[in-house]
Write a protein that holds these residues in place. Structure first.
Motif, PDB file in Angstrom:
ATOM      1  N   PHE A 118       0.853  -1.192   0.000  1.00 43.19           N
ATOM      2  CA  PHE A 118       0.000   0.000   0.000  1.00 43.19           C
ATOM      3  C   PHE A 118       0.890   1.245   0.000  1.00 43.19           C
ATOM      4  O   PHE A 118       1.761   1.399   0.853  1.00 43.19           O
ATOM      5  CB  PHE A 118      -0.905   0.019   1.234  1.00 43.19           C
ATOM      6  N   SER A 119       0.662   2.124  -0.955  1.00 38.82           N
ATOM      7  CA  SER A 119       1.369   3.400  -0.987  1.00 38.82           C
ATOM      8  C   SER A 119       0.552   4.378  -1.805  1.00 38.82           C
ATOM      9  O   SER A 119       0.266   4.106  -2.971  1.00 38.82           O
ATOM     10  CB  SER A 119       2.761   3.240  -1.604  1.00 38.82           C
ATOM     11  N   HIS A 120       0.184   5.490  -1.216  1.00 40.57           N
ATOM     12  CA  HIS A 120      -0.617   6.474  -1.946  1.00 40.57           C
ATOM     13  C   HIS A 120       0.149   7.017  -3.145  1.00 40.57           C
ATOM     14  O   HIS A 120      -0.374   7.071  -4.257  1.00 40.57           O
ATOM     15  CB  HIS A 120      -1.019   7.611  -1.010  1.00 40.57           C
ATOM     16  N   SER A 121       1.435   7.364  -2.928  1.00 41.94           N
ATOM     17  CA  SER A 121       2.197   8.028  -3.986  1.00 41.94           C
ATOM     18  C   SER A 121       2.989   7.060  -4.851  1.00 41.94           C
ATOM     19  O   SER A 121       3.166   7.298  -6.053  1.00 41.94           O
ATOM     20  CB  SER A 121       3.165   9.053  -3.376  1.00 41.94           C
ATOM     21  N   GLY A 122       3.517   5.998  -4.256  1.00 42.21           N
ATOM     22  CA  GLY A 122       4.334   5.045  -5.002  1.00 42.21           C
ATOM     23  C   GLY A 122       5.681   5.576  -5.441  1.00 42.21           C
ATOM     24  O   GLY A 122       6.321   4.987  -6.323  1.00 42.21           O
ATOM     25  N   SER A 146      -2.528   5.588  -5.577  1.00 38.53           N
ATOM     26  CA  SER A 146      -3.083   6.566  -6.512  1.00 38.53           C
ATOM     27  C   SER A 146      -2.246   6.599  -7.786  1.00 38.53           C
ATOM     28  O   SER A 146      -1.516   7.564  -8.052  1.00 38.53           O
ATOM     29  CB  SER A 146      -3.141   7.955  -5.863  1.00 38.53           C
ATOM     30  N   GLU A 147      -2.347   5.545  -8.577  1.00 40.94           N
ATOM     31  CA  GLU A 147      -1.565   5.480  -9.809  1.00 40.94           C
ATOM     32  C   GLU A 147      -1.922   6.634 -10.739  1.00 40.94           C
ATOM     33  O   GLU A 147      -1.035   7.299 -11.297  1.00 40.94           O
ATOM     34  CB  GLU A 147      -1.807   4.153 -10.520  1.00 40.94           C
ATOM     35  N   ALA A 148      -3.199   6.901 -10.926  1.00 39.62           N
ATOM     36  CA  ALA A 148      -3.611   7.980 -11.825  1.00 39.62           C
ATOM     37  C   ALA A 148      -3.153   9.336 -11.296  1.00 39.62           C
ATOM     38  O   ALA A 148      -2.698  10.193 -12.061  1.00 39.62           O
ATOM     39  CB  ALA A 148      -5.126   7.964 -12.012  1.00 39.62           C
ATOM     40  N   HIS A 157      13.330   7.377  -6.421  1.00 40.82           N
ATOM     41  CA  HIS A 157      14.276   6.267  -6.411  1.00 40.82           C
ATOM     42  C   HIS A 157      15.258   6.438  -7.571  1.00 40.82           C
ATOM     43  O   HIS A 157      14.882   6.908  -8.652  1.00 40.82           O
ATOM     44  CB  HIS A 157      13.521   4.941  -6.552  1.00 40.82           C
ATOM     45  N   SER A 158      16.521   6.041  -7.350  1.00 42.18           N
ATOM     46  CA  SER A 158      17.550   6.252  -8.372  1.00 42.18           C
ATOM     47  C   SER A 158      17.264   5.475  -9.657  1.00 42.18           C
ATOM     48  O   SER A 158      17.764   5.835 -10.732  1.00 42.18           O
ATOM     49  CB  SER A 158      18.918   5.844  -7.829  1.00 42.18           C
ATOM     50  N   SER A 159      16.450   4.426  -9.581  1.00 39.50           N
ATOM     51  CA  SER A 159      16.094   3.655 -10.775  1.00 39.50           C
ATOM     52  C   SER A 159      15.171   4.426 -11.705  1.00 39.50           C
ATOM     53  O   SER A 159      15.020   4.072 -12.883  1.00 39.50           O
ATOM     54  CB  SER A 159      15.411   2.346 -10.367  1.00 39.50           C
ATOM     55  N   GLY A 160      14.531   5.446 -11.173  1.00 42.69           N
ATOM     56  CA  GLY A 160      13.541   6.191 -11.934  1.00 42.69           C
ATOM     57  C   GLY A 160      12.179   5.536 -11.970  1.00 42.69           C
ATOM     58  O   GLY A 160      11.221   6.098 -12.511  1.00 42.69           O
ATOM     59  N   LYS A 161      12.068   4.347 -11.385  1.00 45.02           N
ATOM     60  CA  LYS A 161      10.803   3.622 -11.382  1.00 45.02           C
ATOM     61  C   LYS A 161       9.950   4.021 -10.185  1.00 45.02           C
ATOM     62  O   LYS A 161      10.473   4.344  -9.114  1.00 45.02           O
ATOM     63  CB  LYS A 161      11.052   2.115 -11.360  1.00 45.02           C
ATOM     64  N   LYS A 162       8.641   3.978 -10.402  1.00 45.94           N
ATOM     65  CA  LYS A 162       7.687   4.123  -9.305  1.00 45.94           C
ATOM     66  C   LYS A 162       7.191   2.741  -8.897  1.00 45.94           C
ATOM     67  O   LYS A 162       7.360   1.756  -9.629  1.00 45.94           O
ATOM     68  CB  LYS A 162       6.524   5.026  -9.725  1.00 45.94           C
ATOM     69  N   ALA A 167       4.579  -3.436 -10.309  1.00 45.09           N
ATOM     70  CA  ALA A 167       3.438  -4.258  -9.900  1.00 45.09           C
ATOM     71  C   ALA A 167       2.965  -5.155 -11.034  1.00 45.09           C
ATOM     72  O   ALA A 167       2.966  -4.753 -12.202  1.00 45.09           O
ATOM     73  CB  ALA A 167       2.292  -3.370  -9.431  1.00 45.09           C
ATOM     74  N   ASP A 168       2.543  -6.372 -10.671  1.00 44.40           N
ATOM     75  CA  ASP A 168       1.820  -7.220 -11.605  1.00 44.40           C
ATOM     76  C   ASP A 168       0.375  -6.760 -11.739  1.00 44.40           C
ATOM     77  O   ASP A 168      -0.225  -6.876 -12.811  1.00 44.40           O
ATOM     78  CB  ASP A 168       1.859  -8.676 -11.129  1.00 44.40           C
ATOM     79  N   VAL A 169      -0.165  -6.259 -10.628  1.00 42.62           N
ATOM     80  CA  VAL A 169      -1.535  -5.737 -10.615  1.00 42.62           C
ATOM     81  C   VAL A 169      -1.541  -4.452  -9.801  1.00 42.62           C
ATOM     82  O   VAL A 169      -1.010  -4.418  -8.689  1.00 42.62           O
ATOM     83  CB  VAL A 169      -2.535  -6.732  -9.999  1.00 42.62           C
ATOM     84  N   VAL A 170      -2.139  -3.408 -10.333  1.00 38.06           N
ATOM     85  CA  VAL A 170      -2.367  -2.164  -9.598  1.00 38.06           C
ATOM     86  C   VAL A 170      -3.862  -1.981  -9.410  1.00 38.06           C
ATOM     87  O   VAL A 170      -4.633  -2.082 -10.374  1.00 38.06           O
ATOM     88  CB  VAL A 170      -1.785  -0.947 -10.336  1.00 38.06           C
ATOM     89  N   VAL A 171      -4.267  -1.722  -8.162  1.00 34.87           N
ATOM     90  CA  VAL A 171      -5.648  -1.348  -7.877  1.00 34.87           C
ATOM     91  C   VAL A 171      -5.606   0.108  -7.425  1.00 34.87           C
ATOM     92  O   VAL A 171      -5.020   0.431  -6.391  1.00 34.87           O
ATOM     93  CB  VAL A 171      -6.277  -2.237  -6.786  1.00 34.87           C
ATOM     94  N   ASP A 172      -6.196   0.978  -8.231  1.00 35.55           N
ATOM     95  CA  ASP A 172      -6.133   2.411  -7.947  1.00 35.55           C
ATOM     96  C   ASP A 172      -7.079   2.745  -6.800  1.00 35.55           C
ATOM     97  O   ASP A 172      -8.229   2.292  -6.775  1.00 35.55           O
ATOM     98  CB  ASP A 172      -6.508   3.211  -9.192  1.00 35.55           C
TER      99      ASP A 172
END
Length: 253
Positions: A118-122, A146-148, A157-162, A167-172
């Motif tokens: 669980f993370s609001h911002s990711g 909150s993906e959207a 993160h230094s990888s640039g990824k969120k 994720a395999d599945v995101v539930v917004d």
């Protein structure tokens, strides 16, 4: 009345979840049901107030064995505001790369497990590192957030990824990037966050779907009973059975 304004905002989020996230709820529940049916775990993780949905699901009346809470004490701040383990330390720690790896080092995982984050911002490092390590193990990764709302925001993160990218599945959670929802006169910052009630809603929608799937497979669920209701003479026996099953799984028997 601001109380009703907050309630309207919360109801709007519940409606958006119902209208847009049901398929994602089903997709999230599928690997969780597989993990639990295999005698394995759905590991659950969050930082700050995103630990609330983790603590809500198990142990909890109406919850069932199979969900393993991972709550790292320095990454919560519900009682320690200043001084030791205060808010300033928390804000620093959630952005430290490598901390999530050390958290993951403390547990034994299996490719049959599922990681639910669980993370609001990711966008913060700890969650991203936890998700990255889970993928390395071979676990499916489910993310609620909150993906959207954060689609156009940069990762920290230094990888640039969120987190959502891993994720395999995101539930917004269908909340805006600015979590607080009610404008207050003469103030810059809003009041009345929505993400917590959204997260808890998603918890029980997803867990109910997992339970339905497992029951349809003929699996027996060890459900945490309502043990404080007078007249239920076997509630404590069912509670003991659930805790025995949890202990058995923890021991790897």
């Amino acid at each position: 009345m601001l109380a009703l304004e907050w309630l309207d905002r919360a109801n709007e989020v519940m409606t958006r979840i119902k209208e847009t996230q049901l398929e994602n709820v089903k997709r999230a529940a599928a690997p969780m049901a597989d993990s639990i049916a295999a005698g394995r775990w759905v590991h659950t993780f969050g930082c700050g107030h995103a630990t609330i949905p983790v603590e809500e699901m198990y142990p909890r009346i109406g919850g069932f064995v199979g969900f393993h809470p991972m709550v790292e004490l320095p990454l919560t701040f519900f009682t320690r505001i200043v001084g030791e383990m205060g808010v300033r330390q928390f804000v620093f720690l959630e952005g430290v790369e490598g901390y999530g790896d050390r958290i993951m080092d403390g547990y034994d995982f299996d490719p049959r497990d599922t990681m639910w984050i669980f993370s609001h911002s990711g966008i913060n490092a700890v969650n991203i590192d936890v998700a990255r390590r889970a993928r390395e193990v071979g676990m499916k990764v489910v993310v609620c957030g909150s993906e959207a709302g954060f689609r156009d925001k940069a990762s920290r993160h230094s990888s640039g990824k969120k987190l959502f990218d891993l994720a395999d599945v995101v539930v917004d959670n269908c909340t805006d990037a600015v979590d607080a929802s009610v404008v207050l006169k003469n103030h810059q910052d809003r009041i009345g966050p929505i993400s917590t009630i959204s997260f808890v809603t998603l918890v029980w929608m997803i867990i109910s779907t997992v339970a339905e799937d497992l029951a349809n497979r003929g699996e027996h669920l060890f459900i945490h009973p309502s043990h404080n209701v007078p007249g239920d003479t076997t509630a404590h026996e069912r509670l003991d059975a659930a805790l025995r099953e949890y202990k058995r799984r923890v021991a790897g028997v």
